[in-house]
Design an enzyme around this catalytic site. Structure first.
Site, PDB file in Angstrom:
ATOM      1  N   SER A   1      42.371  40.747  33.775  1.00 46.54           N
ATOM      2  CA  SER A   1      42.320  40.252  34.455  1.00 46.54           C
ATOM      3  C   SER A   1      43.145  40.902  35.683  1.00 46.54           C
ATOM      4  O   SER A   1      44.715  40.161  35.332  1.00 46.54           O
ATOM      5  CB  SER A   1      41.695  38.692  35.205  1.00 46.54           C
ATOM      6  OG  SER A   1      41.796  38.189  36.532  1.00 46.54           O
TER       7      SER A   1
ATOM      8  N   TYR B   1      42.941  30.163  33.673  1.00 45.71           N
ATOM      9  CA  TYR B   1      42.236  30.939  33.892  1.00 45.71           C
ATOM     10  C   TYR B   1      43.168  31.741  33.257  1.00 45.71           C
ATOM     11  O   TYR B   1      43.169  33.606  32.678  1.00 45.71           O
ATOM     12  CB  TYR B   1      41.082  31.808  34.612  1.00 45.71           C
ATOM     13  CG  TYR B   1      40.220  33.015  34.632  1.00 45.71           C
ATOM     14  CD1 TYR B   1      39.889  32.928  33.697  1.00 45.71           C
ATOM     15  CD2 TYR B   1      41.102  34.114  35.374  1.00 45.71           C
ATOM     16  CE1 TYR B   1      38.534  34.939  33.585  1.00 45.71           C
ATOM     17  CE2 TYR B   1      40.887  35.402  35.588  1.00 45.71           C
ATOM     18  CZ  TYR B   1      39.253  35.826  34.629  1.00 45.71           C
ATOM     19  OH  TYR B   1      38.750  36.451  35.308  1.00 45.71           O
TER      20      TYR B   1
HETATM   21  N1  NAD Z   1      34.239  38.580  38.402  1.00 46.30           N
HETATM   22  C1  NAD Z   1      35.343  39.400  38.924  1.00 46.30           C
HETATM   23  O1  NAD Z   1      36.340  39.373  39.226  1.00 46.30           O
HETATM   24  C2  NAD Z   1      36.023  39.857  37.546  1.00 46.30           C
HETATM   25  C3  NAD Z   1      37.998  40.088  37.470  1.00 46.30           C
HETATM   26  C4  NAD Z   1      38.539  39.884  36.779  1.00 46.30           C
HETATM   27  C5  NAD Z   1      38.355  40.022  35.078  1.00 46.30           C
HETATM   28  N2  NAD Z   1      36.748  39.545  34.728  1.00 46.30           N
HETATM   29  C6  NAD Z   1      36.280  39.697  33.691  1.00 46.30           C
HETATM   30  O2  NAD Z   1      35.305  40.097  32.906  1.00 46.30           O
HETATM   31  C7  NAD Z   1      34.718  39.825  32.317  1.00 46.30           C
HETATM   32  C8  NAD Z   1      33.418  40.438  31.970  1.00 46.30           C
HETATM   33  O3  NAD Z   1      33.105  39.088  32.983  1.00 46.30           O
HETATM   34  P1  NAD Z   1      31.823  39.221  34.653  1.00 46.30           P
HETATM   35  O4  NAD Z   1      32.720  39.289  35.026  1.00 46.30           O
HETATM   36  O5  NAD Z   1      31.032  40.064  34.212  1.00 46.30           O
HETATM   37  O6  NAD Z   1      31.234  38.297  33.647  1.00 46.30           O
HETATM   38  P2  NAD Z   1      29.469  37.602  34.202  1.00 46.30           P
HETATM   39  O7  NAD Z   1      29.957  35.608  34.423  1.00 46.30           O
HETATM   40  O8  NAD Z   1      28.841  38.123  34.466  1.00 46.30           O
HETATM   41  O9  NAD Z   1      29.941  37.687  32.163  1.00 46.30           O
HETATM   42  C9  NAD Z   1      30.117  37.693  30.743  1.00 46.30           C
HETATM   43  C10 NAD Z   1      29.859  37.090  30.300  1.00 46.30           C
HETATM   44  O10 NAD Z   1      30.692  36.427  29.722  1.00 46.30           O
HETATM   45  C11 NAD Z   1      29.590  36.200  28.463  1.00 46.30           C
HETATM   46  N3  NAD Z   1      30.290  35.038  27.566  1.00 46.30           N
HETATM   47  C12 NAD Z   1      31.312  33.723  28.498  1.00 46.30           C
HETATM   48  N4  NAD Z   1      31.133  32.929  27.344  1.00 46.30           N
HETATM   49  C13 NAD Z   1      31.265  33.460  26.315  1.00 46.30           C
HETATM   50  C14 NAD Z   1      31.231  32.610  25.538  1.00 46.30           C
HETATM   51  N5  NAD Z   1      31.979  31.432  25.091  1.00 46.30           N
HETATM   52  N6  NAD Z   1      30.854  33.511  24.066  1.00 46.30           N
HETATM   53  C15 NAD Z   1      29.836  34.481  24.225  1.00 46.30           C
HETATM   54  N7  NAD Z   1      29.908  35.070  25.308  1.00 46.30           N
HETATM   55  C16 NAD Z   1      30.391  34.678  26.887  1.00 46.30           C
HETATM   56  C17 NAD Z   1      28.333  35.621  29.254  1.00 46.30           C
HETATM   57  O11 NAD Z   1      27.346  34.920  28.530  1.00 46.30           O
HETATM   58  C18 NAD Z   1      28.002  37.195  29.524  1.00 46.30           C
HETATM   59  O12 NAD Z   1      27.501  37.639  29.199  1.00 46.30           O
HETATM   60  C19 NAD Z   1      35.283  38.058  31.448  1.00 46.30           C
HETATM   61  O13 NAD Z   1      36.528  38.509  30.873  1.00 46.30           O
HETATM   62  C20 NAD Z   1      36.313  38.188  33.249  1.00 46.30           C
HETATM   63  O14 NAD Z   1      37.096  37.278  32.978  1.00 46.30           O
HETATM   64  C21 NAD Z   1      35.804  39.088  36.233  1.00 46.30           C
END
Ligand code: NAD
Length: 252
Positions: A141, A154
């Site tokens: 991130s 985080y």
């Molecule tokens: N959305 C944003 O703005 C953003 C920005 C930077 C980084 N990210 C990163 O991107 C990645 C995906 O996030 P997203 O935004 O698509 O979120 P999201 O909430 O849509 O998806 C998260 C996914 O991770 C899974 N998950 C969470 N904890 C888990 C665990 N302990 N075991 C198995 N699965 C688990 C959930 O079931 C889900 O499928 C994450 O690592 C997040 O930190 C997101």
């Protein structure tokens, strides 16, 4: 068919970016083991992708636990005979400053965001090496580089991930490429959870979108495109890299 003949594991595949990656990788010919916490959403995704001609197996579980990662690697070998690619995408916010967050929440966030990458990479690398090599892509991130209020676990775990990935690239090159992507604000359920750390969540998400040079939130598909490129042969000279993909928000 840029991933034809490849077997990949994607964690956190039931929602947001992981789901977009699963759909894209499957269209590009990869055999997939998908992981997520929701059995219902995972099985629905598995069904839909297989109906469209994919080769997909879903495994439910918490990737913060070593044994769930063991099942993921075992499933890839049992179903598809080998493992080429791992995308560690699952992530958890664990909101709170260090004096507010519970010990349990801190530990779970570090387990999900960092230890899971250690577990899965440690198990996957020997399997990849049996087959000549492979690649690992971790989803970090921009929080690795920029602090956000009440995101202590985080920010710490995402920054550690960038360092871990670079170190793994050193240890396992040239056979295994290891990279990380560092997304900015992407329109998934997680960004709305993240906004709860601010006084007015709706306004903060809108302001954040406007603060990007591209004047919009990222779409999960934007991230899936970069992930696809980085795990494909087109990126065969890229390793140890951390790619920001953030609509330009960090350069402002
Ligand atoms: N959305 C944003 O703005 C953003 C920005 C930077 C980084 N990210 C990163 O991107 C990645 C995906 O996030 P997203 O935004 O698509 O979120 P999201 O909430 O849509 O998806 C998260 C996914 O991770 C899974 N998950 C969470 N904890 C888990 C665990 N302990 N075991 C198995 N699965 C688990 C959930 O079931 C889900 O499928 C994450 O690592 C997040 O930190 C997101």
């Amino acid at each position: 068919m840029r991933l034809k003949g490849k077997t990949a594991i994607i964690t956190g595949a039931t929602s947001g970016m992981g789901k977009a990656m699963a759909e894209r990788f499957s269209m590009e010919g990869a055999s997939l083991v998908l992981s997520g916490r929701s059995q219902e959403r995972g099985l629905e995704l598995e069904r839909n992708l297989n109906k469209a001609g994919g080769k997909v197996v879903f495994v439910a579980g918490d990737v913060g636990k070593l044994e769930v990662n063991e099942i993921l690697v075992k499933t890839a070998i049992e179903h598809f005979g080998k493992l080429d690619t791992v995308v560690t995408n699952a992530g958890k916010l664990g909101l709170g400053s260090i004096t507010e967050i519970s010990l349990n929440e801190w530990q779970e966030t570090i387990n999900t965001n960092l230890n899971s990458v250690f577990y899965l990479s440690r198990l996957a690398i020997p399997e990849m090496l049996k087959n000549g090599g492979g690649c690992i892509l971790a989803n970090s991130s921009i929080a690795a580089f920029k602090s956000f209020p009440n995101h202590a676990a985080y920010c710490a775990s995402k920054a550690a991930l960038v360092a871990l990935v670079k170190e793994m690239a050193v240890d396992y090159g040239p056979k295994i490429r290891v990279n990380t992507i560092c997304p900015g604000p992407v329109d998934t359920p997680l960004i709305w959870d993240s906004a709860q750390a601010f006084e007015n969540p709706e306004t903060i998400v809108q302001q954040t979108a406007n603060n990007t040079l591209m004047k919009r939130l990222g779409k999960p598909e934007d991230i899936a495109s970069l992930a696809l490129f980085l795990v494909s042969e087109e990126a065969s000279w890229i390793t140890g890299a951390a790619y920001t993909i953030d609509g330009g928000i960090l350069v402002k």
